[in-house]
Design an enzyme around this catalytic site. Structure first.
Site, PDB file in Angstrom:
ATOM      1  N   ASP A 250      -5.501  -3.033  -2.431  1.00  0.00           N
ATOM      2  CA  ASP A 250      -6.937  -2.978  -2.761  1.00  0.00           C
ATOM      3  C   ASP A 250      -7.158  -3.465  -4.197  1.00  0.00           C
ATOM      4  OD1 ASP A 250      -5.532  -0.725  -3.547  1.00  0.00           O
ATOM      5  OD2 ASP A 250      -7.152   0.694  -3.140  1.00  0.00           O
TER       6      ASP A 250
ATOM      7  N   ASP B 127      -2.464 -12.280   5.170  1.00  0.00           N
ATOM      8  CA  ASP B 127      -3.536 -12.932   5.932  1.00  0.00           C
ATOM      9  C   ASP B 127      -4.862 -12.759   5.188  1.00  0.00           C
ATOM     10  OD1 ASP B 127      -4.870 -14.138   8.156  1.00  0.00           O
ATOM     11  OD2 ASP B 127      -5.500 -12.132   8.782  1.00  0.00           O
TER      12      ASP B 127
ATOM     13  N   LYS C 115       0.882  -1.176   0.000  1.00  0.00           N
ATOM     14  CA  LYS C 115       0.000   0.000   0.000  1.00  0.00           C
ATOM     15  C   LYS C 115       0.914   1.218   0.000  1.00  0.00           C
ATOM     16  CE  LYS C 115      -4.124   1.910   0.267  1.00  0.00           C
ATOM     17  NZ  LYS C 115      -5.144   1.800  -0.804  1.00  0.00           N
TER      18      LYS C 115
HETATM   19  C1  IPM Z   1      -3.874 -17.276   9.806  1.00  0.00           C
HETATM   20  C2  IPM Z   1      -4.780 -16.892  10.956  1.00  0.00           C
HETATM   21  C3  IPM Z   1      -3.941 -16.238  12.045  1.00  0.00           C
HETATM   22  C4  IPM Z   1      -3.277 -15.016  11.453  1.00  0.00           C
HETATM   23  C5  IPM Z   1      -4.726 -15.881  13.311  1.00  0.00           C
HETATM   24  C6  IPM Z   1      -5.476 -17.066  13.883  1.00  0.00           C
HETATM   25  C7  IPM Z   1      -3.849 -15.240  14.362  1.00  0.00           C
HETATM   26  O1  IPM Z   1      -5.790 -16.069  10.510  1.00  0.00           O
HETATM   27  O2  IPM Z   1      -2.938 -18.071  10.041  1.00  0.00           O
HETATM   28  O3  IPM Z   1      -4.104 -16.820   8.700  1.00  0.00           O
HETATM   29  O4  IPM Z   1      -3.880 -13.935  11.410  1.00  0.00           O
HETATM   30  O5  IPM Z   1      -2.130 -15.116  11.048  1.00  0.00           O
HETATM   31 MG    MG Z   2      -5.859 -15.813   8.408  1.00  0.00          MG
END
Ligand code: IPM
Ligand code: MG
Length: 344
Positions: free
Chosen positions: A215, A239, A182
């Site tokens: 995005d 994530d 970003k």
């Molecule tokens: C992932 C999960 C974790 C993260 C959580 C459970 C802390 O969502 O492994 O993608 O955010 O890394």
């Molecule tokens: Mg995750």
């Protein structure tokens, strides 16, 4: 050979899918003396020991060849009180404690499942991408503050952290890396872009490099998933994008992951969570767990042939019609496991 593997079933459906992985490991390596040691983790460890990851468990993980993890968390431990322990802290402490900076999340919709995706078949056909997510830096691990009326999370990245994850991404690519940031808003993203460009220019000039704003990347991932080969991105963007990419396969219940440090043991776990809503019903899809075991065989134990055998057994079971409820069918965890074992 006697591979030492730590099992961390965790919470929710975790303890239901780990046995599926164990059965598959024993089937692909009947001649091996598997040394499997199970430890409490996440909410289960909070209940027993007051913390999501004990020192003893972390030490055991350090001494192992690889770690197979189910999932953590559940409504039972949900809290916004910063003083209370949370299951996810165990996951973050494990990643940090083992130095697992490189998270690999392959997304390859299987042809048998093209029609299980909410997206049109023509769109997802032949998608084969890898999300390379930085896993031990960024906003997840920066300093946090909290008062009654304000809170902050710091996003910090160093040049060295960006360089090493960039090398993993370029190393995994055949022709193209898409670096996602970003940079129009965040200073960390501007450093990210600069360092990725440098690593590219000096070490991987034969690979094509493109930069996308997050995005826009989120949109293109749905509009033209085939465009992507390797997506290189920071912790939080990775994530979010990896959950989004999971839907290309029809279900998040299909996606495996490997978290690697480059030296010590890696952690292998499904991308999905603990699914408390279906825990205890025997309906959990074990396939992401089995595919994570395959990634463990490949990246953690250098057993490529066995890894490929597990992946092809999953393919064949699906081609024969295996469908758990998340894929629109009614197969139980046990039936799905048997179907895969039948092809090993
Ligand atoms: C992932 C999960 C974790 C993260 C959580 C459970 C802390 O969502 O492994 O993608 O955010 O890394
Ligand atoms: Mg995750």
């Amino acid at each position: 050979m006697s591979p030492r593997v730590i099992l961390l079933p965790g919470d929710g459906i975790g303890p239901e899918i780990i046995p599926a992985a164990v059965a598959v490991l024993k089937a692909v390596g009947p001649e091996l003396q598997w040394e499997l040691e199970e430890h409490l983790f996440g909410g289960a460890s909070i209940d027993a020991h007051g913390t999501a990851l004990t020192d003893e468990t972390l030490q055991a993980c350090r001494a192992a060849d690889a770690i197979l993890l189910g999932a953590v968390g559940g409504p039972r431990w949900d809290t916004t009180d910063p003083a209370k322990p949370r299951p996810e802290q165990g996951l973050l402490a494990l990643r940090k404690g083992l130095g697992l900076f490189a998270n690999l999340r392959p997304v390859k919709p299987l042809s048998a499942l093209y029609d299980a995706s909410p997206l049109k078949r023509e769109l997802i056909e032949r998608t084969d991408l890898l999300v390379v997510r930085e896993l031990t830096g960024g906003i997840y691990f920066g300093e946090k503050t909290r008062t009654r009326d304000s809170a902050s999370d710091t996003c910090l990245y160093t040049r060295a952290e960006i360089e090493r994850i960039a090398r993993v991404a370029f190393g995994a690519a055949r022709s193209r890396v898409t670096s996602v940031d970003k940079a129009n808003v965040l200073e960390t993203s501007r450093l990210w872009r600069e360092v990725v460009r440098e690593v590219h220019g000096s070490e991987f000039p034969h690979i094509e490099l493109e930069h996308l704003l997050v995005d826009n990347a989120a949109m293109r991932l749905i509009a033209a998933p085939r465009h992507f080969e390797v997506i290189l991105t920071e912790n939080m963007f990775g994530d979010i994008l990896s959950d989004e990419a999971a839907m290309l396969t029809g279900s998040i219940g299909m996606l495996p992951s490997a978290s690697l440090s480059g030296e010590g043991p890696g952690v292998f776990e499904p991308v999905h969570g603990s699914a408390p809503d279906i825990a205890g019903t025997g309906a959990a899809n074990p396939l992401a767990m089995l595919l994570s075991a395959a990634m463990m065989l490949r990246h953690g134990l250098a057993m490529e042939a066995q890894a490929a055998a597990v992946e092809s057994a999953v393919d064949q079971a699906l081609a024969e019609g295996l469908r758990t409820p998340d894929l629109g069918g009614s197969a139980s965890t046990a039936e799905a496991t048997q179907a895969v074992l039948g092809h090993l």
